[in-house]
Design a protein around this motif. Structure first.
Motif: not given
Length: 83
Positions: A54-57, A76-79
């Motif tokens: 998710a961080s890469h996206r 990111l917390a919800a990823a």
């Protein structure tokens, strides 16, 4: 124990930590830390890979300042729950 990228253990709980760019400036970085809310290595490995993906996206949006640092942390917390 093999290391997991961006993961460290604080006390007995695993955490995910990474510096992400929030613009194009030299000092435009934000440090994001999220609890993986687990004490189990295998579960931490699984959740961490989802958060890292998710961080890469999010990177293109962060660099163009489409997201604030706080927005990125919430995303990111919800990823792990966005399967």
């Amino acid at each position: 124990m093999a290391s997991i990228q961006h993961v460290f253990k604080r006390g007995s709980v695993y955490w995910w930590r990474r510096r992400l760019p929030i613009g194009t400036g030299r000092c435009a970085w934000v440090r994001v830390e999220l609890s993986l809310q687990t004490k189990e290595l295998e579960l931490a490995r699984s959740v961490a890979s989802e958060v890292t993906l998710a961080s890469h996206r999010l990177l293109p949006g962060l660099i163009r300042t489409m997201f604030s640092a706080e927005d990125a942390k919430h995303i990111l917390a919800a990823a792990p729950s966005n399967k």
